[in-house]
Structures are given as C-alpha cells and as structure tokens.
Design a protein around this motif. Structure first.
Motif, PDB file in Angstrom:
ATOM      1  N   GLY A 192      -4.241  -5.370   0.954  1.00  9.58           N
ATOM      2  CA  GLY A 192      -3.305  -4.504   0.295  1.00  9.58           C
ATOM      3  C   GLY A 192      -3.946  -3.654  -0.817  1.00  9.58           C
ATOM      4  O   GLY A 192      -5.135  -3.452  -0.842  1.00  9.58           O
ATOM      5  N   PHE A 239      -5.517  -5.523   7.799  1.00  5.33           N
ATOM      6  CA  PHE A 239      -5.250  -6.562   6.794  1.00  5.33           C
ATOM      7  C   PHE A 239      -3.749  -6.852   6.712  1.00  5.33           C
ATOM      8  O   PHE A 239      -2.941  -6.008   7.125  1.00  5.33           O
ATOM      9  CB  PHE A 239      -5.726  -6.105   5.402  1.00  5.33           C
ATOM     10  N   ARG A 278      -6.933   8.197   4.356  1.00  4.96           N
ATOM     11  CA  ARG A 278      -7.063   7.833   2.949  1.00  4.96           C
ATOM     12  C   ARG A 278      -6.491   8.966   2.109  1.00  4.96           C
ATOM     13  O   ARG A 278      -6.633  10.142   2.465  1.00  4.96           O
ATOM     14  CB  ARG A 278      -8.541   7.618   2.577  1.00  4.96           C
ATOM     15  N   CYS A 328      -3.780   3.018   6.149  1.00  2.00           N
ATOM     16  CA  CYS A 328      -5.014   3.618   6.684  1.00  2.00           C
ATOM     17  C   CYS A 328      -5.095   3.387   8.198  1.00  2.00           C
ATOM     18  O   CYS A 328      -4.630   2.356   8.700  1.00  2.00           O
ATOM     19  CB  CYS A 328      -6.225   3.002   5.998  1.00  2.00           C
ATOM     20  N   SER A 349       0.176   4.048   1.380  1.00  2.00           N
ATOM     21  CA  SER A 349       0.118   4.618   2.734  1.00  2.00           C
ATOM     22  C   SER A 349      -0.754   3.674   3.556  1.00  2.00           C
ATOM     23  O   SER A 349      -1.459   2.837   2.997  1.00  2.00           O
ATOM     24  CB  SER A 349      -0.476   6.018   2.710  1.00  2.00           C
ATOM     25  N   CYS A 389       0.864  -1.190   0.000  1.00  2.84           N
ATOM     26  CA  CYS A 389       0.000   0.000   0.000  1.00  2.84           C
ATOM     27  C   CYS A 389       0.896   1.234   0.000  1.00  2.84           C
ATOM     28  O   CYS A 389       1.953   1.225   0.640  1.00  2.84           O
ATOM     29  CB  CYS A 389      -0.866   0.043   1.257  1.00  2.84           C
TER      30      CYS A 389
HETATM   31  S1  SF4 Z   1      -7.328  -0.375   4.052  1.00  2.00           S
HETATM   32 FE1  SF4 Z   1      -6.520  -1.127   2.110  1.00  2.00          FE
HETATM   33  S2  SF4 Z   1      -5.325   0.609   1.329  1.00  2.00           S
HETATM   34 FE2  SF4 Z   1      -5.634   1.000   3.492  1.00  2.00          FE
HETATM   35  S3  SF4 Z   1      -3.804   0.159   4.482  1.00  2.00           S
HETATM   36 FE3  SF4 Z   1      -5.385  -1.416   4.507  1.00  2.00          FE
HETATM   37  S4  SF4 Z   1      -5.018  -2.665   2.733  1.00  2.00           S
HETATM   38 FE4  SF4 Z   1      -3.899  -0.718   2.451  1.00  2.00          FE
END
Ligand code: SF4
Length: 368
Positions: free
Chosen positions: A61, A24, A130, A19, A17, A15
C-alpha cells in the motif's frame, strides 16, 4: 521465557491510484474505511505484549496516503507503546508525502523513509500508472533531508521494453546527486490480476533482463551503492535493518490487511478481505506450522539472496548438521555457482541473476 521478536511490520493497504503492475495487498483510498482500519490496527497492536523491537516498518500500500490526522493517530499510538533500537521505517509515495506529513514522521521518530519511484522516465511512469513526476521526487527527498531524515531509499523497477541503459543511468545519477543512501532495483514482474498481465510483451525477455541487471549492478557500484542483497544496494552502513530480519529468516510480527508474520515456527497470514479484517475477531487467513525441513529451505532461500551468504557454523548450530555434507551431491554440479570457504557459502557475484535456477537445483523444488 519467550524470545524477543526482533521486528514489527504494520501494513497500510490504501493507495490513491493503482499501479498497472501491482500485486500487493492494497485498495483505493477510502476515508471511511481508513478510520475503521486504523481502529482495528490499533486494537491488534494493543494486544502485542512486547514493547521493544529492533525494527518497526510501516509499509503498504501507501502509508503516506493516510490523512494528517489519521497518521497522527496511528504514529502517536505506536510511539507511545513501542520502542525500537535500530530502525523505524515508513514507505511513501512522493506525490502525497508533503512537508506537514514529513514533520509528523520526524516528530514520532521515523528514522528511514522508502519512496516508491520506479523510474524518472515520464513515459514509463505513465505505463506503470504512477502519479508522481521527477520533480515530486526531488522535492520530497530534499524536504526529508531538511527535516533531518537522511536515511532514504528509492525503489526502482527495470525491464520495461521502452527503457534503455541511459534511463537506468539517469535514475542512478539523480539518486546519487540527491544524496540518497539506499536503492532497491527490482525486475518488473508480470502478475496475474494486474493490468500488465494483458500485455506481457511490455517487459523485456530474460536475456535482456539479465543484461539490464548486469548494467545496473555495475553502474550502482560505480556510484558507491554496493549490492548486499540481490535487489538491494546501499552506501556503507545504510542496509535496511528491517529487511535483513526477513533475509536472515528471523521472527517478526505482521499486522494489517494481508500482512504475514513469522513467530514460533508459524507463518501467520492475515486476510486480504478488508471487511473481514475490520469486522472479524479472527483475522487470519492461515496459520501454517513450518517444520525443520521448511525452516532449512527458507534459511537457504533467504540467506543466499545476500551478498555475504551464510555462515557454515550458523547452519550447523541451527540445523545440527553439516551443510557441505548434506548437500555434497548437489554442490558437485553447482560448484561454479558458489563461493565456499571454510567459514561461509555465498553465490558468485556474477550468478545472482540466475539465483532462482540455482535454488531449484540445490533444493529440488518445483519451478512455478
Ligand atoms: S505499487 Fe505501491 S502505490 Fe502502486 S498500487 Fe501497489 S501498493 Fe499502491
């Protein structure tokens, strides 16, 4: 002969950045790791003997954080080795899915794109860390549609204290106006190890969440997005075929960092350690055999998330017993939570928000 496994999941953990709510398996993008990671993914995919799947899903990701050459390498390998009958999905973030990458997706047969949006409210996006704007989402959806990818999902989150019904309405209205076919709407979870864990009050309390959920379900229905799973809504015919494989408790391969597969009654979980994943021959963190009892537990837990519930004859075929007899005692207390006819069992539409509590009473497992 071995049954065909219906689905293949491929995980991209990178990613751009992180969130503030995310739990995850993921890590910050790092180009040198990414190339080695794709080598390893391709190596693991090469070892899968089956070539045809109902669905393939590349999730994260953020798969769209890969560079164009990296994506090209991975997608061309997948497209040459595997085929699908129903759906080939790709997860993306609106700020890094540019036209060049979309054209690549199209070229390699991606049929569905799921965009991480969460909300169009600028302050909420900031709280969630985000990096996209409302305009990024609009541009991305239009680019996808212009390239011929019409089957688009937007992922949203509800429950931030600063959000009002009007924010949810704005989100749904704009998604509808853009011609989006599928919407996922999840309650914000405060998970250990995330930034939001230090500020749990940022989320509304459970009564407020229940009101939010009610409002969202009704509004989505007004805009022709019908609930088919507790958190998933779509226009007719646009259900996520891949996720239905999970909810129907069917088998799937899970390839990549932290990915889970379910094959031959084994729950196979790959390591969350990137170095171990890239360097080791055995990349599994655990392989757990699930016996008939666990299978039954999963069958009920997953199928009852669906609006249509499950078929009584299917339960009997799989478990060789009668659901209504086995759960007779529990069903007396839960009779107001289920709709039971001679064919199927499902949760009452107004009871979905308390599904977890119903499952605790039905299956007698410990609440976390
Ligand atoms: S929500 Fe999605 S984009 Fe944000 S850190 Fe987690 S996996 Fe990455």
């Amino acid at each position: 002969m071995k049954n065909q496994v219906p689905a293949l999941y491929i995980h991209i953990p990178f990613c751009d950045s992180i969130c503030s709510y995310c739990d995850f398996p993921k890590m910050l993008s790092c180009s040198s790791f990414q190339d080695k990671y794709i080598d390893k993914l391709i190596h693991q995919l090469e070892n899968i003997e089956q070539h045809n799947f109902e669905t393939i899903y590349i999730g994260g990701g953020t798969p769209s954080s890969l560079s164009v050459p990296q994506l090209d390498r991975l997608l061309s390998f997948i497209a040459h080795k595997f085929d699908y009958t129903d759906e080939f999905s790709f997860e993306a973030n609106p700020e890094n899915l540019n036209l060049e990458k979309i054209e690549l997706l199209r070229r390699y047969g991606i049929s569905r794109v799921s965009l991480g949006v969460q909300t169009f409210n600028k302050d909420s996006l900031h709280l969630l860390n985000r990096k996209h704007t409302k305009e990024d989402v609009v541009t991305c959806v239009k680019n996808l549609q212009q390239c011929g990818i019409e089957n688009i999902n937007l992922d949203f989150i509800f429950g931030l204290r600063i959000e009002k019904f009007s924010d949810y309405l704005n989100n749904i209205r704009l998604a509808f106006k853009l011609g989006v076919k599928h919407i996922s709407y999840y309650a914000l979870q405060i998970e250990k190890g995330t930034k939001l864990y230090a500020v749990p009050e940022i989320r509304k309390d459970s009564d407020e969440l229940a009101d939010d959920y009610d409002y969202i379900v009704n509004k989505l229905a007004e805009y022709n997005y019908q609930r088919y799973e507790i958190s998933n809504f779509c226009q007719r015919g646009f259900e996520s075929r891949h996720n239905l494989v999970y909810w129907n408790n069917r088998e799937y391969y899970g390839i990549g960092l932290g990915a889970t597969g379910f094959i031959d009654h084994y729950r196979l979980v790959q390591t969350r350690n990137i170095k171990k994943y890239i360097d080791d021959v055995d990349t599994f963190a655990s392989r757990t055999y699930e016996d008939k009892n666990e299978d039954e537990f999963n069958f009920l837990m997953l199928n009852l998330r669906l609006e249509q519930g499950f078929n009584l004859s299917e339960f009997k075929r799989v478990f060789k017993k009668d659901f209504l007899q086995v759960y007779q005692k529990e069903l007396v207390d839960l009779q107001n939570d289920f709709i039971i006819d001679d064919k199927s069992v499902r949760i009452r539409p107004d009871k979905f928000f308390i599904l977890d509590a119903i499952l605790v009473d039905l299956l007698h497992f410990e609440k976390e």
